[in-house]
Design a protein around this motif. Structure first.
Motif: not given
Length: 809
Positions: A771-782
């Motif tokens: 989960p990202g810091d903002a609601p309903q956002t996501w981060e991908r590990r590359t």
């Protein structure tokens, strides 16, 4: 004549050199664990560190298989709306950053550059290779593997236990009248030791020193099934090595004047063709991954803060359906944990001849736990043991003539009148007879002898690891149920593939019962309290098992509970039965030949009947359509309908400040989930090479596996009935989306320290997000670090698809 010291040194050097090359060559195939305890594994596991792209371009083609779906299938998915044009355009932009144009123009250009044929030509070549008759050398080697490695399936006894795999072959082949006289004479000239024989054969075949490694790999890839099985045997029993197989094979090649090296396999996609394949694959994965992420709710509050019962299921996607329906029945909460429940043991069931590992193959059993009759139940246990012994004796007597040449036909004539009526009844009733029971189900009151297996300190240590890893350290419900899983099917060679992979391909009830006994022991609870985990005295911990073929939940050892607690558990069992019937209705709609929209009661009867039908090739779908793994609290997915496509592992980041639990999850359950996902993936993209083919033509080869027809290579992977129907694929070959609800620094530290996790993430075998810091956002590990991950559009954009298809035409 005695060899001189110099000659001996030379032989030793040659033997060591060829052994080293054989070991290196073996890396072309992953180990295959057989069917006695089937374990899913990535068929190109040795290429894990090279990444997914390398597996598509080289590792899979080296075994004669495809690494991705052919382009025409991707185009069909685009035309049908399964792949949205927006998703395809997004994938093109990721691979070709800076490409101008809107979605429609981008997709139209992409389709217009359709390959004249690299992917299609390769697919056609692979199909042609699959239909070709077996090479004579392959047929001879496969026949010997079958006789030597599955002696119970051999027509004649062979002296492998006395002479070894190669030695027994050499002793028999040089007198085998089926071989030409000249070939027999050549085999007699080969050295007695396999390493020297292989070195000699390489010399005689004229394979240059720098060509030997690729040549050995090509020979192993000719029969990848038997090579994979031998690789596993060399890692476990150690009674045969890949070197032995190579010595036999190359000895035959020389003796029969065959081609020194098998014909080269069709090459895999490279350059632009590989890029196209990866673009298509990512576009294909966008929709199912987006469907999962769109339903998740990071930071949500629990639906039932005061649960009457808390059930811990295996992370298996099949558990997701029962969990979802059960939670809707009342104040129940559920969690997911690897189905062996942290019991890294070999388990010896009552009346079993020996113990078997009941933990992931990544682990070595630390202790052995035996099942014993409960005090006062010795008489019932004795009856059970007698019954089991009688069944084994009868089964052995019926099958004994199979080992005598020519006897089976006569035996069938003699016994047909006795067994015929039973066979007719089973065929006519088709599962409508007596309730189905597995032969390994104990019918006597038993317990698992923990005190003989573990010291008290070990018991407390194990209990603490179990609870902390699943994040269950406070707010215990009055009833806690640890639910393993197994399956009940009839006449199914792949039954253990449907059991619990985390339990080493066995059913999960014994592990659940051991863990429940551990968490119920007063001395263990006292030890846990000293370590800050206080299980209330009112809380009971019991074990259960989810039958994934019948959607039923059985709870064990109720007779030992106080009446009021037993009543509470019985209410739970009734609610679980209702949940199971609703799940059966959901599953039946997907099973071939089952009613499309049955009422729950009828659906329950349908799936139970299929489980007992000895002609049913679709008792359940197993883990087909698996697409994601979620590592986080249940609140993340508690309101979601994930369609039984997601592994669910509970994790509470707040209770794991040092990251020990997360490291355990990422280095074990994640790896197992990937192996399962990869096995389904490759079985689907190339069912002929990486799958096991249709069940209807399978012949069992002892406990080793199956062959299609009377002979040939051992079939790897999953049967067609686990991934598809006459209409096409049921399983969607997508890589795993891994959602980890944990701080990014904690995840990064584990990736940096655990090579296997780094291989999975950096090699694009999985898509890891948080989960990202903002609601309903996501981060991908590359490989470059954490990047914003836009939720892929789930719109099918039909108009754009139609337009781009027309443009391309």
């Amino acid at each position: 004549m005695t060899a001189t010291p110099a000659a001996q040194r030379s032989d030793t050097a040659r033997a060591l050199r060829v052994r080293a090359r054989a070991d290196l060559a073996a890396n072309v195939v992953a180990p295959y664990y057989g069917l006695d305890a089937a374990i899913a594994v990535n068929p190109v596991l040795p290429a894990l560190g090279d990444g997914f792209a390398a597996a598509v371009s080289s590792a899979a083609p080296a075994l004669g298989g495809r690494g991705v779906l052919p382009e025409h299938e991707f185009r069909a998915h685009l035309a049908a709306g399964r792949i949205g044009a927006a998703e395809l355009a997004a994938s093109i932009r990721r691979h070709r950053p800076g490409t101008p144009g809107d979605d429609a123009a981008l997709v139209a250009r992409f389709l217009a550059e359709a390959p004249a044929g690299p992917a299609t030509a390769r697919a056609d070549a692979a199909d042609a290779a699959a239909d070709a008759p077996l090479d004579p050398i392959d047929e001879l080697v496969a026949g010997w593997c079958r006789a030597a490695l599955a002696p119970e399936a051999a027509a004649w006894p062979v002296p492998v236990d006395r002479l070894g795999f190669y030695g027994a072959w050499r002793a028999i082949a040089r007198r085998d009248p089926a071989l030409p006289r000249a070939a027999r004479a050549r085999i007699a000239e080969l050295p007695e030791k396999p390493d020297l024989a292989l070195a000699r054969a390489l010399d005689l075949l004229g394979i240059a020193d720098d060509e030997q490694l690729p040549a050995l790999r090509a020979h192993l890839a000719a029969l990848p099934g038997w090579a994979a099985f031998i690789r596993w045997r060399s890692m476990t029993s150690g009674d045969v090595e890949v070197l032995d197989l190579l010595a036999v094979r190359l000895g035959l090649v020389w003796a029969l004047d065959a081609a020194p090296v098998p014909a080269p396999r069709p090459a895999g996609p490279t350059g632009g063709a590989l890029e196209r394949a990866l673009i298509w694959q990512e576009a294909f994965e966008a929709a199912p991954h987006a469907a999962v992420l769109a339903q998740l709710t990071p930071g949500a509050a629990p639906t039932h803060p005061a649960a009457v019962a808390h059930l811990v299921f295996c992370i298996d996607p099949r558990s997701e359906g029962l969990r979802r329906h059960l939670e809707s029945q009342g104040a129940y909460t559920t969690a997911g944990f690897a189905g062996f429940f942290g019991i890294a043991a070999a388990v010896e069931p009552l009346a079993a001849a020996e113990a078997a590992p009941a933990c992931p193959v990544l682990l070595t059993p630390r202790y052995q736990v035996a099942e014993r009759p409960e005090p006062g139940a010795w008489r019932a246990a004795a009856r059970l043991i007698d019954q089991l012994a009688t069944r084994r004796a009868l089964r052995s007597a019926v099958k004994a003539p199979d080992a005598v040449a020519g006897a089976p036909l006569g035996w069938a004539e003699v016994t047909g009148w006795m067994l015929g009526p039973s066979a007719i009844a089973r065929s006519v009733l088709a599962g409508r007879g007596l309730p189905v029971a597995r032969p390994d189900e104990a019918a006597a009151p038993t317990l698992f002898d923990l005190d003989s297996a573990l010291t008290l300190d070990d018991q407390v240590d194990t209990a603490e690891v179990i609870l902390r890893t699943m994040g269950l350290v406070e707010n215990f419900a009055p009833v806690v149920v640890l639910v393993g899983h197994g399956t009940t099917t009839t006449n199914n060679a792949f039954r253990t593939a449907l059991d619990c992979g985390a339990c080493g391909g066995h059913r999960g009830a014994p592990n659940a019962r051991i863990a429940a006994a551990l968490l119920s022991a007063p001395a263990v609870r006292a030890g846990l309290a000293e370590r800050g985990i206080r299980i209330p005295d009112e809380t009971i911990v019991v074990a259960g098992e989810h039958d994934t073929a019948t959607d039923t939940l059985t709870v064990f050892d109720l007779e030992n509970l106080r009446v009021d607690r037993r009543l509470a558990v019985e209410q739970l069992v009734r609610d679980a039965a209702a949940a199971g019937r609703r799940l059966a209705a959901e599953r039946a709609a997907e099973l071939p030949g089952a009613p499309r929209a049955p009422r729950p009661e009828r659906a329950a009867a349908v799936v139970a009947r299929r489980a007992g039908d000895w002609a049913q090739v679709y008792p359940e779908w197993g883990l087909a359509r698996n697409a994601a793994l979620i590592i986080g609290p249940r609140t993340l997915s508690q309101s979601a309908d994930l369609g039984r496509r997601v592994f669910l592992h509970s994790y509470e980041a707040a209770h794991d400040t040092e990251g020990i639990a997360l490291e355990t999850i990422l280095t074990a359950p994640l790896v197992v989930a990937h192996w399962i996902n990869a096995q389904y993936y490759f079985s689907a993209v190339d069912p002929e090479v990486f799958g096991a083919g249709t069940k209807t033509v399978h012949n069992l080869v002892g406990g080793a596996g199956v062959v299609s027809g009377p002979t040939g290579d051992l079939r790897l992977g999953l049967p067609w009935q686990s991934i598809g129907t006459r209409a096409g694929l049921h399983h969607e070959p997508v890589r795993l989306l891994v959602v980890v609800d944990a701080p990014r620094e904690r995840i990064d530290r584990i990736i940096a320290s655990a090579e296997i996790v780094a291989d999975l993430v950096h090699g694009d075998w999985v898509t890891m997000v948080r989960p990202g810091d903002a609601p309903q956002t996501w981060e991908r590990r590359t490989r470059e670090g954490w990047q914003p991950y836009a939720l892929p559009s789930t719109e099918t954009t039909t108009d754009i698809t139609r337009m781009t298809e027309e443009d391309a035409a």
